[in-house]
Design an enzyme around this catalytic site. Structure first.
Site, PDB file in Angstrom:
ATOM      1  N   CYS A 352       0.824  -1.208   0.000  1.00  0.00           N
ATOM      2  CA  CYS A 352       0.000   0.000   0.000  1.00  0.00           C
ATOM      3  C   CYS A 352       0.858   1.258   0.000  1.00  0.00           C
ATOM      4  O   CYS A 352       0.875   2.007   0.981  1.00  0.00           O
ATOM      5  CB  CYS A 352      -0.912  -0.009   1.210  1.00  0.00           C
ATOM      6  SG  CYS A 352      -2.409  -0.893   0.868  1.00  0.00           S
ATOM      7  N   GLU A 353       1.611   1.443  -1.050  1.00  0.00           N
ATOM      8  CA  GLU A 353       2.438   2.633  -1.244  1.00  0.00           C
ATOM      9  C   GLU A 353       2.424   2.891  -2.732  1.00  0.00           C
ATOM     10  O   GLU A 353       2.691   1.971  -3.515  1.00  0.00           O
ATOM     11  CB  GLU A 353       3.909   2.357  -0.858  1.00  0.00           C
ATOM     12  CG  GLU A 353       4.166   2.088   0.592  1.00  0.00           C
ATOM     13  CD  GLU A 353       4.067   3.314   1.473  1.00  0.00           C
ATOM     14  OE1 GLU A 353       4.230   4.445   0.962  1.00  0.00           O
ATOM     15  OE2 GLU A 353       3.796   3.137   2.666  1.00  0.00           O
TER      16      GLU A 353
END
Ligand SMILES: Cc1ncc(COP(=O)(O)O)c(C=O)c1O
Length: 423
Positions: A352-353
């Site tokens: 989640c980046e």
């Protein structure tokens, strides 16, 4: 070393079909080729011949079976923490071939190094006090001093270490190196066996090593003439670069060793110095080319006119290098490595980046969900820096040889992820 396309048209390494390995063991999966580890290690040892030692730098990648192979090929080991040392000892790595490096060593690090009988490479002045406290009165421990020769190699700023403005080692330019040698020679618990340097990593232009050697030898002249000190060993570090993409054309381990040795021998002759034993400590150039990463393609997102994202089931948790250093990789469709490209895609991870991108804009054949992608040259500084970010277990690791795949490290489980938590 053993890569080929097999009768099924799939990528094969060590006699094992990579698509089949991915099916049998799941992905992300890291696969090391034993023949490559042995060949790269043996090339270093043969090029060094007598009068030198090759240490494998455990930080690039370490696992018990891998370390046993490196030891069998006759290499020593460079470790930088009590943790790396513990793994080496549990893997029965010969203790007398271990060097303990690292800046800001803790008391626990120094105690572990002393207990193991490792050669300690002192990186900063505070280690003199630690060694006074750890080594019992009347005993001495072999040490080397890490010197910063003030050379900036042709590599990324993030991984260059030998220049003045570096956290590592005693700088020659500032006079710290000379002072440190004086202090070490006076120290009642130290047996100063040598000096060490390491100028950086992923280096292609070998001239930087020649320059560093000249500077180190000038220091040796000063130490001989003024302190009557002549080191028995001289460490030139590691740092040889490898090919991550088709366009990279690095020197070989033999080129590297011959360049460094020639600089040492001719430089000593020119200065009437005794030739010390040479130590080199490669990591990346042994582990890097020996390992590939396998991923399964999941979602594919098209942004018309902008980009096609192909997401795989790993990413920055198992390979932080693209985001940490801007490192560039290639990817190959494992089931059809020779298929013609159909256009550019960006290979994204599943973390989640938005920066979790493995490869930006790479030409690939048509891809679909379920395809296996192989990222070559993933053997060094990927798993070694792997994390559990986003609660993801770290990958399984295999060593392949003659059609057999041996599990070197099992895939982490959800239970592993919470093993240290207090509930
Ligand atoms: C002191 C020292 N020696 C050896 C190495 C190994 O370098 P490489 O993996 O680039 O050969 C490193 C890594 O940067 C290092 O810091």
């Amino acid at each position: 070393m053993t890569y080929r396309v097999n009768a099924a048209g799939h990528m094969e390494v060590g006699g094992c079909d990579l698509v089949q390995l991915a099916r049998d063991h799941g992905t992300p999966l890291y696969v090391y080729d034993e023949a490559t580890v042995r060949q790269r290690s043996a090339e270093y040892v043969a090029a060094m011949g007598r009068g030198g030692h090759v240490l494998y730098s455990a930080k690039a990648f370490a696992s018990p079976h891998f370390l046993r192979i490196v030891a069998e090929e006759g290499l020593g080991l460079d470790v930088v923490s009590a943790g790396e040392l513990d793994l080496a000892l549990r893997s029965d790595f010969p203790r007398d071939r271990i060097h303990f490096l690292g800046n800001n060593k803790s008391r626990e690090d120094v105690e572990a190094a002393w207990r193991a009988g490792a050669t300690i490479v002192i990186d900063g002045s505070h280690e003199f006090d630690l060694l006074r406290a750890v080594v019992p009165e009347g005993k001495r421990t072999p040490v080397m001093l890490r010197i910063s020769p003030g050379v900036k190699p042709d590599t990324l700023d993030h991984i260059s270490t030998g220049q003045l403005d570096s956290k590592f080692g005693f700088s020659i330019e500032s006079g710290a190196a000379r002072k440190a040698v004086e202090e070490a020679l006076r120290h009642p618990r130290l047996d100063v066996v040598g000096l060490h340097s390491h100028i950086g990593s992923q280096i292609f232009a070998l001239g930087a090593y020649q320059k560093a050697m000249e500077i180190m030898l000038d220091l040796l002249v000063e130490l001989r003439d003024e302190l009557k000190f002549e080191p028995q060993k001289l460490g030139a570090g590691g740092g040889l670069g490898i090919a991550y993409t088709r366009n990279d054309d690095p020197p070989t381990p033999r080129d590297f060793v011959e360049t460094v040795r020639h600089a040492l021998e001719s430089g000593c002759a020119a200065r009437s110095l005794k030739v010390p034993e040479l130590i080199v400590e490669p990591g990346r150039s042994i582990a890097g080319p020996a390992g590939v990463a396998l991923y399964t393609v999941g979602s594919i997102k098209d942004i018309p006119g902008v980009r096609r994202y192909v997401a795989v089931d790993g990413g920055m948790g198992d390979n932080i290098r693209p985001k940490l250093y801007g490192a560039r990789y290639e990817a190959v469709l494992a089931s059809a490595p020779d298929r013609a490209p159909a256009g550019k895609v960006t290979i994204a991870g599943k973390y989640c980046e938005s920066t979790d991108i493995l490869i930006t804009d790479i030409e690939m054949p048509e891809l679909k969900s379920g395809d296996i992608l192989c990222v070559p040259a993933a053997g060094a500084y990927c798993l070694a820096m792997a994390s559990n970010y986003n609660g993801m277990p770290r990958p399984k690791v295999l060593m392949v040889r003659d059609g057999e795949a041996r599990v070197m490290r099992r895939r982490e489980t959800l239970a592993d992820l919470v093993a240290a938590e207090v509930f």
